[in-house]
Design a protein around this motif. Structure first.
Motif, PDB file in Angstrom:
ATOM      1  N   LEU A  13      14.263  34.160 -51.181  1.00  0.00           N
ATOM      2  CA  LEU A  13      13.034  34.037 -50.155  1.00  0.00           C
ATOM      3  C   LEU A  13      12.794  35.624 -49.756  1.00  0.00           C
ATOM      4  CD1 LEU A  13      10.774  32.548 -48.712  1.00  0.00           C
ATOM      5  CD2 LEU A  13      12.280  32.335 -46.920  1.00  0.00           C
ATOM      6  N   CYS A  14      11.561  36.198 -50.226  1.00  0.00           N
ATOM      7  CA  CYS A  14      11.221  37.716 -49.960  1.00  0.00           C
ATOM      8  C   CYS A  14       9.868  37.899 -49.237  1.00  0.00           C
ATOM      9  CB  CYS A  14      11.417  38.384 -51.438  1.00  0.00           C
ATOM     10  SG  CYS A  14      11.130  39.815 -51.455  1.00  0.00           S
ATOM     11  N   SER A  15       9.927  39.067 -48.466  1.00  0.00           N
ATOM     12  CA  SER A  15       9.029  39.360 -48.043  1.00  0.00           C
ATOM     13  C   SER A  15       8.343  40.897 -48.668  1.00  0.00           C
ATOM     14  CB  SER A  15       9.148  39.702 -46.507  1.00  0.00           C
ATOM     15  OG  SER A  15       8.126  40.383 -45.753  1.00  0.00           O
ATOM     16  N   GLU A  16       7.327  41.115 -48.892  1.00  0.00           N
ATOM     17  CA  GLU A  16       6.608  42.008 -49.674  1.00  0.00           C
ATOM     18  C   GLU A  16       6.988  43.297 -48.804  1.00  0.00           C
ATOM     19  OE1 GLU A  16       2.918  43.812 -52.043  1.00  0.00           O
ATOM     20  OE2 GLU A  16       2.808  41.526 -51.244  1.00  0.00           O
ATOM     21  N   ASP A  17       6.756  43.215 -47.479  1.00  0.00           N
ATOM     22  CA  ASP A  17       7.102  44.206 -46.431  1.00  0.00           C
ATOM     23  C   ASP A  17       8.684  44.695 -45.939  1.00  0.00           C
ATOM     24  OD1 ASP A  17       4.025  44.661 -46.318  1.00  0.00           O
ATOM     25  OD2 ASP A  17       4.167  43.313 -44.781  1.00  0.00           O
ATOM     26  N   ASN A  18       9.356  43.522 -45.845  1.00  0.00           N
ATOM     27  CA  ASN A  18      10.522  43.519 -45.405  1.00  0.00           C
ATOM     28  C   ASN A  18      11.596  43.375 -46.582  1.00  0.00           C
ATOM     29  OD1 ASN A  18       8.827  42.631 -42.982  1.00  0.00           O
ATOM     30  ND2 ASN A  18      10.173  44.247 -42.468  1.00  0.00           N
ATOM     31  N   GLY A  19      11.253  42.965 -47.697  1.00  0.00           N
ATOM     32  CA  GLY A  19      12.422  42.877 -48.804  1.00  0.00           C
ATOM     33  C   GLY A  19      13.051  41.518 -48.724  1.00  0.00           C
ATOM     34  N   CYS A  20      14.110  41.358 -49.149  1.00  0.00           N
ATOM     35  CA  CYS A  20      14.847  40.092 -48.707  1.00  0.00           C
ATOM     36  C   CYS A  20      15.099  39.428 -47.769  1.00  0.00           C
ATOM     37  CB  CYS A  20      16.141  40.157 -49.825  1.00  0.00           C
ATOM     38  SG  CYS A  20      16.223  40.576 -51.411  1.00  0.00           S
ATOM     39  N   ILE A  21      14.952  38.113 -47.551  1.00  0.00           N
ATOM     40  CA  ILE A  21      15.248  37.348 -46.456  1.00  0.00           C
ATOM     41  C   ILE A  21      16.460  36.354 -46.546  1.00  0.00           C
ATOM     42  CG2 ILE A  21      14.366  35.738 -44.651  1.00  0.00           C
ATOM     43  CD1 ILE A  21      11.478  36.942 -45.532  1.00  0.00           C
ATOM     44  N   THR A  22      16.525  35.815 -47.679  1.00  0.00           N
ATOM     45  CA  THR A  22      17.659  34.924 -48.133  1.00  0.00           C
ATOM     46  C   THR A  22      17.897  35.327 -49.642  1.00  0.00           C
ATOM     47  OG1 THR A  22      16.724  33.404 -47.048  1.00  0.00           O
ATOM     48  CG2 THR A  22      18.308  32.523 -48.261  1.00  0.00           C
ATOM     49  N   CYS A  23      19.107  35.281 -49.821  1.00  0.00           N
ATOM     50  CA  CYS A  23      19.726  35.723 -51.100  1.00  0.00           C
ATOM     51  C   CYS A  23      20.476  34.429 -51.717  1.00  0.00           C
ATOM     52  CB  CYS A  23      20.913  36.785 -51.013  1.00  0.00           C
ATOM     53  SG  CYS A  23      20.435  38.260 -50.209  1.00  0.00           S
TER      54      CYS A  23
ATOM     55  N   TRP B  34      19.101  46.820 -43.057  1.00  0.00           N
ATOM     56  CA  TRP B  34      19.187  48.226 -42.449  1.00  0.00           C
ATOM     57  C   TRP B  34      17.926  48.338 -41.818  1.00  0.00           C
ATOM     58  CZ3 TRP B  34      18.287  47.531 -47.505  1.00  0.00           C
ATOM     59  CH2 TRP B  34      17.240  48.302 -47.757  1.00  0.00           C
ATOM     60  N   ARG B  35      17.940  49.144 -40.886  1.00  0.00           N
ATOM     61  CA  ARG B  35      16.754  49.382 -40.065  1.00  0.00           C
ATOM     62  C   ARG B  35      16.256  51.043 -40.223  1.00  0.00           C
ATOM     63  NH1 ARG B  35      15.929  45.413 -36.685  1.00  0.00           N
ATOM     64  NH2 ARG B  35      17.730  44.150 -36.055  1.00  0.00           N
ATOM     65  N   ASP B  36      14.839  51.059 -40.450  1.00  0.00           N
ATOM     66  CA  ASP B  36      14.525  52.421 -40.575  1.00  0.00           C
ATOM     67  C   ASP B  36      13.209  52.519 -39.356  1.00  0.00           C
ATOM     68  OD1 ASP B  36      13.618  54.978 -41.269  1.00  0.00           O
ATOM     69  OD2 ASP B  36      12.204  54.355 -42.848  1.00  0.00           O
ATOM     70  N   GLY B  37      13.715  53.003 -38.107  1.00  0.00           N
ATOM     71  CA  GLY B  37      12.616  52.906 -36.970  1.00  0.00           C
ATOM     72  C   GLY B  37      12.908  51.702 -36.611  1.00  0.00           C
ATOM     73  N   ILE B  38      11.537  51.191 -36.385  1.00  0.00           N
ATOM     74  CA  ILE B  38      11.362  49.900 -36.018  1.00  0.00           C
ATOM     75  C   ILE B  38      11.126  48.717 -37.198  1.00  0.00           C
ATOM     76  CG2 ILE B  38      10.472  50.256 -33.747  1.00  0.00           C
ATOM     77  CD1 ILE B  38       7.481  49.421 -35.021  1.00  0.00           C
ATOM     78  N   ARG B  39      11.380  49.102 -38.654  1.00  0.00           N
ATOM     79  CA  ARG B  39      11.212  48.506 -39.311  1.00  0.00           C
ATOM     80  C   ARG B  39      12.547  47.932 -39.924  1.00  0.00           C
ATOM     81  NH1 ARG B  39       6.741  49.269 -43.699  1.00  0.00           N
ATOM     82  NH2 ARG B  39       7.302  47.279 -44.261  1.00  0.00           N
ATOM     83  N   GLN B  40      12.569  46.826 -40.302  1.00  0.00           N
ATOM     84  CA  GLN B  40      13.753  46.105 -41.049  1.00  0.00           C
ATOM     85  C   GLN B  40      13.654  46.117 -42.515  1.00  0.00           C
ATOM     86  OE1 GLN B  40      16.169  43.312 -38.577  1.00  0.00           O
ATOM     87  NE2 GLN B  40      15.746  41.709 -40.336  1.00  0.00           N
ATOM     88  N   TYR B  41      14.436  46.213 -43.356  1.00  0.00           N
ATOM     89  CA  TYR B  41      14.667  45.805 -44.727  1.00  0.00           C
ATOM     90  C   TYR B  41      15.925  45.027 -45.084  1.00  0.00           C
ATOM     91  CZ  TYR B  41      11.146  49.679 -44.661  1.00  0.00           C
ATOM     92  OH  TYR B  41      10.027  50.733 -44.412  1.00  0.00           O
ATOM     93  N   GLY B  42      15.565  44.110 -46.006  1.00  0.00           N
ATOM     94  CA  GLY B  42      16.800  43.389 -46.526  1.00  0.00           C
ATOM     95  C   GLY B  42      16.957  43.580 -48.161  1.00  0.00           C
ATOM     96  N   MET B  43      18.144  43.476 -48.699  1.00  0.00           N
ATOM     97  CA  MET B  43      18.439  43.524 -50.078  1.00  0.00           C
ATOM     98  C   MET B  43      19.740  42.756 -50.236  1.00  0.00           C
ATOM     99  SD  MET B  43      19.739  47.068 -52.052  1.00  0.00           S
ATOM    100  CE  MET B  43      18.303  47.981 -51.448  1.00  0.00           C
ATOM    101  N   CYS B  44      19.528  42.121 -51.309  1.00  0.00           N
ATOM    102  CA  CYS B  44      20.532  41.291 -51.805  1.00  0.00           C
ATOM    103  C   CYS B  44      21.716  42.060 -52.740  1.00  0.00           C
ATOM    104  CB  CYS B  44      20.269  40.075 -52.910  1.00  0.00           C
ATOM    105  SG  CYS B  44      19.218  39.101 -51.514  1.00  0.00           S
ATOM    106  N   VAL B  45      22.953  42.115 -52.579  1.00  0.00           N
ATOM    107  CA  VAL B  45      23.753  42.970 -53.191  1.00  0.00           C
ATOM    108  C   VAL B  45      25.129  42.202 -53.437  1.00  0.00           C
ATOM    109  CG1 VAL B  45      23.039  45.050 -52.075  1.00  0.00           C
ATOM    110  CG2 VAL B  45      24.802  43.812 -50.881  1.00  0.00           C
ATOM    111  N   HIS B  46      25.836  42.793 -54.601  1.00  0.00           N
ATOM    112  CA  HIS B  46      27.116  41.839 -55.001  1.00  0.00           C
ATOM    113  C   HIS B  46      28.145  42.210 -54.136  1.00  0.00           C
ATOM    114  CE1 HIS B  46      25.529  40.024 -58.622  1.00  0.00           C
ATOM    115  NE2 HIS B  46      24.977  41.226 -58.853  1.00  0.00           N
ATOM    116  N   THR B  47      28.280  43.506 -53.722  1.00  0.00           N
ATOM    117  CA  THR B  47      29.354  43.910 -52.694  1.00  0.00           C
ATOM    118  C   THR B  47      28.862  44.732 -51.441  1.00  0.00           C
ATOM    119  OG1 THR B  47      29.787  45.868 -54.024  1.00  0.00           O
ATOM    120  CG2 THR B  47      31.178  44.022 -54.426  1.00  0.00           C
ATOM    121  N   CYS B  48      29.219  44.854 -50.492  1.00  0.00           N
ATOM    122  CA  CYS B  48      28.763  45.598 -49.225  1.00  0.00           C
ATOM    123  C   CYS B  48      29.001  46.891 -49.549  1.00  0.00           C
ATOM    124  CB  CYS B  48      29.310  44.983 -48.163  1.00  0.00           C
ATOM    125  SG  CYS B  48      28.718  43.166 -47.453  1.00  0.00           S
ATOM    126  N   PRO B  49      28.165  47.951 -49.149  1.00  0.00           N
ATOM    127  CA  PRO B  49      28.318  49.187 -49.306  1.00  0.00           C
ATOM    128  C   PRO B  49      29.328  49.930 -48.414  1.00  0.00           C
ATOM    129  CG  PRO B  49      26.303  48.979 -47.894  1.00  0.00           C
ATOM    130  CD  PRO B  49      26.883  47.645 -48.495  1.00  0.00           C
TER     131      PRO B  49
END
Length: 193
Positions: free
Chosen positions: A40-50, A59-74
């Motif tokens: 499930l993905c949002s065009e403004d906020n990226g991934c919601i469910t992987c 991660w947050r950038d100011g008041i915005r929140q972005y999501g990304m699906c990754v194999h391993t955590c950074p």
């Protein structure tokens, strides 16, 4: 007049449905560049469910929140598997490069030393810094040397000119932990019988 308003509302409603369906098709096909691996993905906020095996990194950038699906955590995050979603959770300490849980660090950033899951600028008392691993190692304080033992050669006290005598010292208090740096606790020397 009512007929015109009805037709206008019907047209607006159908346009909204078309844009929503087009967006859903793009998101489910992974065509949006910030939606790779998303269920499930949002065009403004990226991934919601992987997908099941991936971790959701938010991660947050100011008041915005972005999501990304990754194999391993950074670095600075650790993975937590859950029933519905697997998440990357940030380490609590900003000086921690990688952690096992929120409060237990496994590797510290440069200029910090690791001791019992925490990062320190300087090692705590009774520990010594290990430059190769950037860890603080417990130091043990041995007690005084015992008296030299009787001079023996292969278990006998006579029959030879030269033998060996030994002395020992113990570490008072708790038992010696693994990884504790202790000086020699046993000494031997050549002796005349």
């Amino acid at each position: 007049m009512q007929w015109i308003i009805f037709m206008l509302l019907l047209f607006i409603s159908s346009m909204e449905m078309l844009t929503q369906n087009r967006w859903k098709k793009q998101a489910s096909a992974g065509l949006l560049e910030n939606c790779t691996g998303c269920v499930l993905c949002s065009e403004d906020n990226g991934c919601i469910t992987c997908h099941h095996r991936l971790f959701l990194l938010i991660w947050r950038d100011g008041i915005r929140q972005y999501g990304m699906c990754v194999h391993t955590c950074p670095p600075g995050y650790f993975g937590v598997r859950g029933l519905e979603v697997n998440r990357c959770t940030k380490c609590r300490s900003p000086s921690c490069e990688s952690c096992f849980s929120r409060d237990f660090c496994m590797k510290c950033k440069d200029k910090f030393y690791l001791h019992k899951g925490q990062c320190f600028r300087q090692c705590p008392p009774s520990t010594a810094a290990q430059p190769g691993t950037r860890e603080c190692q417990e130091m043990c304080e041995p007690g005084p040397w015992s008296q030299w033992s009787t001079c023996t050669h292969e278990g006998r006290t006579c029959g030879c000119k030269w033998g060996v005598e030994t002395r020992v010292r113990e570490v008072p208090g708790a038992t010696r932990e693994e990884g504790t740096a202790c000086p020699a606790l046993l000494e031997t020397r050549k002796c005349r019988m």
